[in-house]
Design a protein around this motif. Structure first.
Motif, short mmCIF file in Angstrom:
data_model
loop_
_atom_site.label_atom_id
_atom_site.label_comp_id
_atom_site.label_asym_id
_atom_site.label_seq_id
_atom_site.Cartn_x
_atom_site.Cartn_y
_atom_site.Cartn_z
N ASP A 63 0.82 -1.21 0.00
CA ASP A 63 0.00 0.00 0.00
C ASP A 63 0.85 1.26 0.00
OD1 ASP A 63 -2.17 -1.67 0.05
OD2 ASP A 63 -2.70 -1.30 2.14
N ALA A 64 1.96 1.24 0.74
CA ALA A 64 2.80 2.44 0.82
C ALA A 64 3.41 2.78 -0.54
CB ALA A 64 3.91 2.23 1.86
N THR A 65 3.81 1.75 -1.28
CA THR A 65 4.37 1.98 -2.61
C THR A 65 3.34 2.59 -3.54
OG1 THR A 65 5.91 0.12 -2.35
CG2 THR A 65 5.43 0.85 -4.60
N ILE A 66 2.12 2.03 -3.52
CA ILE A 66 1.05 2.56 -4.37
C ILE A 66 0.71 3.99 -3.99
CG2 ILE A 66 -1.38 2.30 -5.01
CD1 ILE A 66 0.48 0.22 -6.25
N ASP A 67 0.62 4.27 -2.68
CA ASP A 67 0.29 5.63 -2.23
C ASP A 67 1.35 6.63 -2.69
OD1 ASP A 67 -1.99 4.66 -1.05
OD2 ASP A 67 -1.18 4.67 0.99
N ALA A 68 2.62 6.23 -2.67
CA ALA A 68 3.69 7.12 -3.10
C ALA A 68 3.62 7.39 -4.60
CB ALA A 68 5.05 6.52 -2.74
N ILE A 69 3.31 6.36 -5.37
CA ILE A 69 3.18 6.52 -6.82
C ILE A 69 2.03 7.46 -7.15
CG2 ILE A 69 2.47 5.30 -8.93
CD1 ILE A 69 4.06 2.86 -7.85
N VAL A 70 0.90 7.25 -6.48
CA VAL A 70 -0.29 8.07 -6.75
C VAL A 70 -0.06 9.51 -6.30
CG1 VAL A 70 -2.70 8.43 -6.11
CG2 VAL A 70 -1.90 6.14 -6.70
N GLU A 71 0.59 9.70 -5.16
CA GLU A 71 0.83 11.06 -4.67
C GLU A 71 1.73 11.82 -5.65
OE1 GLU A 71 0.42 14.44 -2.82
OE2 GLU A 71 -0.73 12.63 -2.34
N ALA A 72 2.75 11.14 -6.19
CA ALA A 72 3.61 11.79 -7.18
C ALA A 72 2.82 12.15 -8.43
CB ALA A 72 4.78 10.86 -7.54
N GLY A 73 1.95 11.25 -8.85
CA GLY A 73 1.10 11.54 -10.01
C GLY A 73 0.11 12.66 -9.74
N ASN A 74 -0.44 12.68 -8.52
CA ASN A 74 -1.35 13.76 -8.14
C ASN A 74 -0.67 15.12 -8.25
OD1 ASN A 74 -3.37 11.91 -7.54
ND2 ASN A 74 -3.05 11.99 -5.32
N GLU A 75 0.56 15.20 -7.79
CA GLU A 75 1.28 16.47 -7.80
C GLU A 75 1.54 16.94 -9.23
OE1 GLU A 75 1.92 18.53 -5.25
OE2 GLU A 75 0.66 17.08 -4.18
N ARG A 76 1.91 16.00 -10.12
CA ARG A 76 2.12 16.37 -11.51
C ARG A 76 0.82 16.85 -12.14
NH1 ARG A 76 5.45 11.67 -11.48
NH2 ARG A 76 3.84 10.41 -12.49
#
Length: 328
Positions: A292-305
């Protein structure tokens, strides 16, 4: 080419989702600038009464995407509701969208008929195409991968873009083109549309044992009584799965031997199960490595972009609407 597409987080993905959407996304990410988003606000348009945990479902959806082969290094993955500019633009576009455009939308009428068991006579469901337009034009999408049935939605999006430009005199948005996709339509195990609600789906997360348990009771040629009776693959659901998922040599063998009565339905289903497992096993392995932590980090980076791009678009939109200016 900039491509934008989304998927609603309403449950586990199945083979129909893979063949209908994900397989195409995986190919597109290699040659285009792709933005793929979790359409959680769209999920509420038809499933608002189901009390879905959209945060968890969204995370699991992205997990399925990456397991299937979507690469977050190649595509921007984000959550619709995390980028508030979607809602801001949705409100502004609603102000200028004629009601008649939405009410005459054939997709709207079809879905009202198909979902008679649900209470979906809501403003959110009616204006679904307006939110979809906001999703697309916020990121300057040049093309949107769609099936034939979604063409009316994209035409409404283009009409809204033209109307905005006409009313405010500013060419803010890119007019999105349709990218019609060839997809294999895979029926459910009972012959109906594959759906979790029909309990007839093979999910991307199913184990080999679960795949076989489902496949062994799937419908075949009902006119074939004994093993050595000649069969007709053209009316056999399992053969549809072979054509979509098996190697050409397997498809040719099953086709010939079924017609000759030299292969039984049990053997045919075993070969089909092997083909499905050959597809799903790499997905299972990749999914096992995703926490879950890996997915959350990927999504957060995508959200910021996504937020940066959406904010830049809204600066132009607001200047056009409130300042009657095209200088931004």
């Amino acid at each position: 080419m900039r491509i934008v597409s989304g998927m609603r987080p309403t449950g586990r993905l199945h083979l129909g989702h893979y063949l209908g959407v994900l397989k195409n996304w995986i190919a597109l990410q290699n040659d285009h600038d792709c933005h793929f988003f979790v359409a959680d606000w769209h999920a509420l348009s038809t499933s608002y009464e189901e009390k879905l945990n959209l945060k968890i479902l969204g995370r699991e959806l992205v997990k399925d995407w990456i397991a299937a082969g979507i690469d977050p290094e190649k595509a921007t993955l984000f959550v619709q509701s995390a980028v508030k500019e979607h809602a801001e633009l949705y409100v502004l576009l609603n102000m200028i969208t004629p009601l008649g455009w939405l009410e005459r939308n054939p997709t709207y009428k079809d879905q009202l008929e198909q979902m008679r068991h649900k209470e979906i006579h809501t403003a959110g469901f009616l204006t679904y195409p307006v939110l979809q337009t906001a999703d697309i034009v916020l990121y300057g999408a040049e093309a949107v991968p769609i099936g034939e049935d979604q063409k009316p939605h994209l035409e409404i999006a283009r009409e809204i873009v033209r109307r905005f430009h006409h009313l405010f005199g500013c060419e803010v948005f890119t007019e999105p083109k349709e990218m019609l996709t060839e997809t294999a339509r895979l029926p459910g195990l009972d012959g109906r549309k594959m759906s979790k609600s029909y309990n007839n789906a093979i999910f991307l997360t199913d184990t080999p044992e679960e795949v076989w348990a489902k496949l062994k009771v799937a419908k075949t040629d009902t006119q074939r009584v004994r093993r050595n009776d000649p069969g007709n693959p053209d009316v056999c659901l399992v053969f549809d799965y072979h054509k979509a998922l098996s190697e050409d040599t397997v498809v040719e063998r099953v086709n010939a031997e079924c017609r000759a009565g030299t292969i039984g339905c049990f053997e045919c289903k075993k070969l089909c199960a092997q083909s499905i497992d050959r597809l799903l096993e790499p997905m299972r392995e990749r999914r096992e490595r995703l926490d879950d932590a890996t997915i959350d980090a990927i999504v957060e980076a995508g959200n910021e972009r996504a937020k940066k791009e959406a904010a830049a678009t809204m600066e132009k939109v607001n200047a056009a609407v409130f300042e009657i200016s095209c200088d931004v």
